[in-house]
Enzyme design. Sequence first.
Site, PDB file in Angstrom:
ATOM      1  CB  SER A  77      -0.884  -0.033   1.257  1.00 43.93           C
ATOM      2  OG  SER A  77      -1.808   1.015   1.230  1.00 43.93           O
ATOM      3  CG  ASP A  78       2.718   5.078  -1.476  1.00 37.70           C
ATOM      4  OD1 ASP A  78       3.740   4.918  -0.777  1.00 37.70           O
ATOM      5  OD2 ASP A  78       2.392   6.160  -1.985  1.00 37.70           O
ATOM      6  CB  THR A  79      -1.255   6.768   2.274  1.00 39.23           C
ATOM      7  OG1 THR A  79      -1.912   5.518   2.508  1.00 39.23           O
ATOM      8  CG2 THR A  79      -2.233   7.900   2.570  1.00 39.23           C
ATOM      9  CB  SER A 114      -2.694   2.892  -4.563  1.00 34.39           C
ATOM     10  OG  SER A 114      -3.186   4.013  -5.268  1.00 34.39           O
TER      11      SER A 114
END
EC number: 3.6.1.9
Length: 194
Positions: A77-79, A114
Site C-alpha cells: 500500500s501507499d498513501t 492505493s
Amino acid sequence: MLLQDKLKDKQLILASQSPRRRELLAGLGLEFSTLSLNIDESFDREIYKANQITEYLSAKKANAYSDLKLNEIIITSDTTVWANNESLEKPENREDAYRMIKALSNNTHSVYTSVTIKSVDKEVTFTAETKVTFAELTDEEIYFYIDQYKPFDKAGAYGIQEWIGYIGVEKIDGSYFNVMGLPVHQLYKELQKF
C-alpha cells in the site's frame, strides 16, 4: 462465504511496518504476517500526480517481493496527501511538518491510498480517495500537535485519529480508514476475488 473461510489455505502477508495498517488489517479478523520491503520510493513528479503516485508505488512494492509462493498473497500500500496540486509525503523535520499542516489549514485536500494485492497468478491495484476539510488552525495548535505527536511517519504530517483530527477536521467525504492508511472496506471486497 466469510473471507476468513475463503482464505483459510492462504498465507496473507502485509508488506508494511505501519502500525495503523497492521491494526486496520487485523480489524478484518484475518490472520497475516508482516514484512518490511526496503525499496526506493522516489518517482518522477513531472509524470506522476495524485493517485498515479500511490498506484505506481504500491505496485512497485508488490513487485519488489520476488519470493511469492503458491499459497501466498501479498498486500502492499501507499498513501499520499494531495493538496494545492502537491503531494505531501512524510515530513523531513519539524518545519516541513509545519509547512504541510499550514497548507491543509482552512482548506480541503484529498487523501489517496492505493493497495496492490498479488498472488502467483493474479495482481490487482485499486485506489480510494477521501476528501478532508480542515478548519483554520493557529500556529500554536500546529506546533503543539507536531511537538506532542511527532507525525514524521505520516503522509501530510498528520494522523486523523490523533488530536489534530479531533480539533481540526470539519468534514470528511469518503472512507475514514482510508485516511488512516488502508481502505479496508475495499480491501475486503477485493480479497474475496482471490
